[in-house]
Scaffold this motif. Sequence first.
Motif, PDB file in Angstrom:
ATOM      1  N   ASP A   4      -7.071  -8.100   5.720  1.00  0.00           N
ATOM      2  CA  ASP A   4      -6.432  -8.225   4.423  1.00  0.00           C
ATOM      3  C   ASP A   4      -7.474  -7.875   3.363  1.00  0.00           C
ATOM      4  N   ASP A   5      -7.321  -6.685   2.804  1.00  0.00           N
ATOM      5  CA  ASP A   5      -8.310  -6.188   1.855  1.00  0.00           C
ATOM      6  C   ASP A   5      -7.991  -6.717   0.457  1.00  0.00           C
ATOM      7  N   GLY A   6      -7.983  -8.014   0.329  1.00  0.00           N
ATOM      8  CA  GLY A   6      -7.771  -8.637  -0.980  1.00  0.00           C
ATOM      9  C   GLY A   6      -6.385  -8.403  -1.555  1.00  0.00           C
TER      10      GLY A   6
ATOM     11  N   THR B  87       3.487   2.516  -2.575  1.00  0.00           N
ATOM     12  CA  THR B  87       2.951   3.838  -2.871  1.00  0.00           C
ATOM     13  C   THR B  87       1.537   3.943  -2.345  1.00  0.00           C
ATOM     14  N   SER B  88       1.086   5.190  -2.200  1.00  0.00           N
ATOM     15  CA  SER B  88      -0.283   5.416  -1.777  1.00  0.00           C
ATOM     16  C   SER B  88      -1.209   4.848  -2.836  1.00  0.00           C
ATOM     17  N   LYS B  89      -2.361   4.325  -2.387  1.00  0.00           N
ATOM     18  CA  LYS B  89      -3.295   3.767  -3.355  1.00  0.00           C
ATOM     19  C   LYS B  89      -4.262   4.828  -3.884  1.00  0.00           C
ATOM     20  N   TRP B  90      -3.954   6.070  -3.539  1.00  0.00           N
ATOM     21  CA  TRP B  90      -4.841   7.151  -3.973  1.00  0.00           C
ATOM     22  C   TRP B  90      -4.238   7.922  -5.135  1.00  0.00           C
ATOM     23  N   SER B  91      -4.845   7.801  -6.294  1.00  0.00           N
ATOM     24  CA  SER B  91      -4.439   8.653  -7.399  1.00  0.00           C
ATOM     25  C   SER B  91      -5.313   9.905  -7.338  1.00  0.00           C
TER      26      SER B  91
ATOM     27  N   ARG C  78     -12.027 -10.229  -1.611  1.00  0.00           N
ATOM     28  CA  ARG C  78     -11.387  -9.448  -2.686  1.00  0.00           C
ATOM     29  C   ARG C  78     -11.071  -8.070  -2.118  1.00  0.00           C
ATOM     30  N   ASN C  79     -10.597  -7.180  -2.958  1.00  0.00           N
ATOM     31  CA  ASN C  79     -10.330  -5.819  -2.524  1.00  0.00           C
ATOM     32  C   ASN C  79     -11.644  -5.018  -2.478  1.00  0.00           C
ATOM     33  N   PHE C  80     -12.026  -4.588  -1.286  1.00  0.00           N
ATOM     34  CA  PHE C  80     -13.268  -3.819  -1.144  1.00  0.00           C
ATOM     35  C   PHE C  80     -13.008  -2.342  -0.906  1.00  0.00           C
ATOM     36  N   GLY C  81     -11.772  -1.977  -0.714  1.00  0.00           N
ATOM     37  CA  GLY C  81     -11.447  -0.576  -0.420  1.00  0.00           C
ATOM     38  C   GLY C  81     -11.281  -0.385   1.079  1.00  0.00           C
ATOM     39  N   LYS C  82     -10.450   0.587   1.433  1.00  0.00           N
ATOM     40  CA  LYS C  82     -10.094   0.776   2.833  1.00  0.00           C
ATOM     41  C   LYS C  82     -11.313   1.050   3.719  1.00  0.00           C
ATOM     42  N   GLU C  83     -12.249   1.829   3.188  1.00  0.00           N
ATOM     43  CA  GLU C  83     -13.401   2.211   4.002  1.00  0.00           C
ATOM     44  C   GLU C  83     -14.160   0.976   4.489  1.00  0.00           C
ATOM     45  N   VAL C  84     -14.331   0.026   3.570  1.00  0.00           N
ATOM     46  CA  VAL C  84     -15.054  -1.199   3.905  1.00  0.00           C
ATOM     47  C   VAL C  84     -14.196  -2.088   4.805  1.00  0.00           C
ATOM     48  N   ALA C  85     -12.888  -2.135   4.525  1.00  0.00           N
ATOM     49  CA  ALA C  85     -11.984  -2.963   5.329  1.00  0.00           C
ATOM     50  C   ALA C  85     -12.018  -2.519   6.794  1.00  0.00           C
ATOM     51  N   VAL C  86     -12.104  -1.211   7.006  1.00  0.00           N
ATOM     52  CA  VAL C  86     -12.178  -0.703   8.377  1.00  0.00           C
ATOM     53  C   VAL C  86     -13.445  -1.219   9.063  1.00  0.00           C
TER      54      VAL C  86
ATOM     55  N   ALA D  64      -6.379  -2.523  11.810  1.00  0.00           N
ATOM     56  CA  ALA D  64      -5.506  -1.994  10.750  1.00  0.00           C
ATOM     57  C   ALA D  64      -5.742  -2.746   9.444  1.00  0.00           C
ATOM     58  N   PRO D  65      -6.232  -2.038   8.412  1.00  0.00           N
ATOM     59  CA  PRO D  65      -6.424  -2.688   7.117  1.00  0.00           C
ATOM     60  C   PRO D  65      -5.112  -2.687   6.331  1.00  0.00           C
ATOM     61  N   PHE D  66      -4.935  -3.681   5.509  1.00  0.00           N
ATOM     62  CA  PHE D  66      -3.773  -3.624   4.619  1.00  0.00           C
ATOM     63  C   PHE D  66      -4.112  -4.181   3.243  1.00  0.00           C
ATOM     64  N   PHE D  67      -3.437  -3.610   2.268  1.00  0.00           N
ATOM     65  CA  PHE D  67      -3.625  -4.022   0.873  1.00  0.00           C
ATOM     66  C   PHE D  67      -2.250  -3.976   0.222  1.00  0.00           C
ATOM     67  N   ASN D  68      -1.696  -5.127  -0.082  1.00  0.00           N
ATOM     68  CA  ASN D  68      -0.352  -5.208  -0.655  1.00  0.00           C
ATOM     69  C   ASN D  68       0.692  -4.456   0.169  1.00  0.00           C
ATOM     70  N   GLU D  69       0.824  -4.816   1.415  1.00  0.00           N
ATOM     71  CA  GLU D  69       1.792  -4.130   2.283  1.00  0.00           C
ATOM     72  C   GLU D  69       2.857  -5.094   2.795  1.00  0.00           C
ATOM     73  N   ALA D  70       3.183  -6.116   2.002  1.00  0.00           N
ATOM     74  CA  ALA D  70       4.137  -7.129   2.462  1.00  0.00           C
ATOM     75  C   ALA D  70       5.436  -6.493   2.974  1.00  0.00           C
TER      76      ALA D  70
ATOM     77  N   ASP E  48      -3.407   2.925   9.952  1.00  0.00           N
ATOM     78  CA  ASP E  48      -2.915   2.337   8.706  1.00  0.00           C
ATOM     79  C   ASP E  48      -1.765   1.390   9.004  1.00  0.00           C
ATOM     80  N   SER E  49      -1.541   0.454   8.112  1.00  0.00           N
ATOM     81  CA  SER E  49      -0.461  -0.501   8.352  1.00  0.00           C
ATOM     82  C   SER E  49       0.763  -0.171   7.512  1.00  0.00           C
ATOM     83  N   ASP E  50       0.801   1.043   6.928  1.00  0.00           N
ATOM     84  CA  ASP E  50       1.947   1.400   6.093  1.00  0.00           C
ATOM     85  C   ASP E  50       2.939   2.281   6.845  1.00  0.00           C
ATOM     86  N   LEU E  51       2.792   2.331   8.172  1.00  0.00           N
ATOM     87  CA  LEU E  51       3.703   3.060   9.060  1.00  0.00           C
ATOM     88  C   LEU E  51       3.591   4.579   8.944  1.00  0.00           C
ATOM     89  N   GLN E  52       2.530   5.039   8.292  1.00  0.00           N
ATOM     90  CA  GLN E  52       2.358   6.494   8.210  1.00  0.00           C
ATOM     91  C   GLN E  52       1.726   7.033   9.488  1.00  0.00           C
ATOM     92  N   HIS E  53       1.110   6.119  10.245  1.00  0.00           N
ATOM     93  CA  HIS E  53       0.498   6.531  11.512  1.00  0.00           C
ATOM     94  C   HIS E  53       1.406   6.094  12.655  1.00  0.00           C
TER      95      HIS E  53
HETATM   96  N1  UDP Z   1      -5.688   0.063   2.031  1.00  0.00           N
HETATM   97  C1  UDP Z   1      -6.665  -0.931   2.048  1.00  0.00           C
HETATM   98  N2  UDP Z   1      -7.412  -1.127   0.914  1.00  0.00           N
HETATM   99  C2  UDP Z   1      -7.262  -0.383  -0.214  1.00  0.00           C
HETATM  100  C3  UDP Z   1      -6.288   0.646  -0.204  1.00  0.00           C
HETATM  101  C4  UDP Z   1      -5.534   0.843   0.943  1.00  0.00           C
HETATM  102  O1  UDP Z   1      -6.834  -1.625   3.045  1.00  0.00           O
HETATM  103  O2  UDP Z   1      -7.968  -0.625  -1.195  1.00  0.00           O
HETATM  104  C5  UDP Z   1      -4.870   0.273   3.245  1.00  0.00           C
HETATM  105  C6  UDP Z   1      -3.382   0.430   2.989  1.00  0.00           C
HETATM  106  O3  UDP Z   1      -2.733  -0.812   2.992  1.00  0.00           O
HETATM  107  C7  UDP Z   1      -2.946   1.308   4.137  1.00  0.00           C
HETATM  108  C8  UDP Z   1      -4.173   2.187   4.390  1.00  0.00           C
HETATM  109  O4  UDP Z   1      -5.280   1.490   3.823  1.00  0.00           O
HETATM  110  O5  UDP Z   1      -2.684   0.555   5.316  1.00  0.00           O
HETATM  111  C9  UDP Z   1      -4.025   3.555   3.747  1.00  0.00           C
HETATM  112  O6  UDP Z   1      -3.820   3.429   2.361  1.00  0.00           O
HETATM  113  P1  UDP Z   1      -2.851   4.387   1.548  1.00  0.00           P
HETATM  114  O7  UDP Z   1      -1.523   4.432   2.224  1.00  0.00           O
HETATM  115  O8  UDP Z   1      -2.896   3.957   0.139  1.00  0.00           O
HETATM  116  O9  UDP Z   1      -3.602   5.770   1.692  1.00  0.00           O
HETATM  117  P2  UDP Z   1      -2.977   7.186   2.141  1.00  0.00           P
HETATM  118  O10 UDP Z   1      -2.083   6.925   3.314  1.00  0.00           O
HETATM  119  O11 UDP Z   1      -2.247   7.692   0.959  1.00  0.00           O
HETATM  120  O12 UDP Z   1      -4.177   7.988   2.510  1.00  0.00           O
END
Ligand code: UDP
Length: 334
Positions: free
Chosen positions: A55-57, A216-220, A81-89, A18-24, A105-110
């Motif tokens: 911890d993705d930065g 919030t989602s990190k996707w704009s 640093r922050n590499f993005g979720k794809e790389v964190a996985v 499970a990757p996380f980015f600012n999910e305290a 995901d670690s934001d409880l959406q899954h």
């Molecule tokens: N995440 C990450 N690195 C990033 C952006 C997001 O590891 O640069 C993690 C985030 O903490 C979450 C998961 O990837 O656990 C999904 O991110 P997000 O909720 O922003 O995406 P969405 O659910 O909107 O697709």
Amino acid sequence: MPGLSPMAEPHQTLDIVAPFFNEAQSAAAFAALLDQLEKAVSRRFGMTVHKILIDDGSRDDSAERFAQVLSGSWEIVRLSRNFGKEVAVLAGLDQSRGDMVLIMDSDLQHSMDISLRMITELVEDPGIDVVYAQNDRREASWRRSQMARLFYSLINSSQRFDIPENAGDFRVMRGTVARALTSLRDKRRFNKGLFAWAGFHQKAIPYSPEDRVSGTSKWSRLNLIAFSLEGFTSFSVIPLRLISLSGLLAALAGAIYGAKVFFEVLFYGIAVPGYPSLLVAVVLLGGLNLTLLGLIGEYVWVTLSESKDRPVYIVRDVVRSGASDKPAPGTRRT
Ligand code: UDP
Ligand code: MG
């Protein structure tokens, strides 16, 4: 010999990546969800669970929070640093050694329910290698789902493998699949495509993601567009072909128009109506040319990034349950 069925093998291990980015804010609740999942998995299937969080930065104290609340066997891989979720996985998969790997995901959406259903499917059917959750997009607007449909039909045209619609990282796979995925070292990563490219026997189960409890989602919208482009430049030559085709059509139209003008002048003595048509042609073709150049630029940029001998990510350190393991600074994984 216990036979070939994975069900028959005792003490299988499940890694949860499970990757996380600012999910305290989600840390405590997510740790509780993992606990529940671990209990269910060990009760039902006798599996041992190991949690790999990446911890993705994060720029907040997410890692410290997670370290406080996680229980059982876990590790937190902190990227430099922050590499993005794809790389964190990928960083998580690189650490995993389990017989099965769940990515969530670690934001409880899954949810835990879907996770458990996917694991059950995989345990019960030795013929399947991957079970992925497919977002039924009930909440998406009509325009958004049409855009998604167009995206998938374009990217999947003339491809030997199909990238399934609305399937993300939320999936369970056998260890063999996880290892296969770590062998794909694309630096610009489009996981949906990589999962599909890797093949294996995959099965979808539909789900609707939970609402985000905090943050919030990190996707704009802009991120999403850039990400779709990433999908194309990583996996498809279709945009280049479409542009070549439109160039060809424009040239054909020009030739037909030229022939028309030529005959009109020759047989009827009609003078060619002047600048407007010329201007239209110049602007149209100029615009088309620039678009094509930009698109080629995108593909060249991807080629350039892939050809640089940089690692996909850098690990700052790994914190483990019970101990802390700090590699020398700059330790890298490629
Ligand atoms: N995440 C990450 N690195 C990033 C952006 C997001 O590891 O640069 C993690 C985030 O903490 C979450 C998961 O990837 O656990 C999904 O991110 P997000 O909720 O922003 O995406 P969405 O659910 O909107 O697709
Ligand atoms: Mg999310």
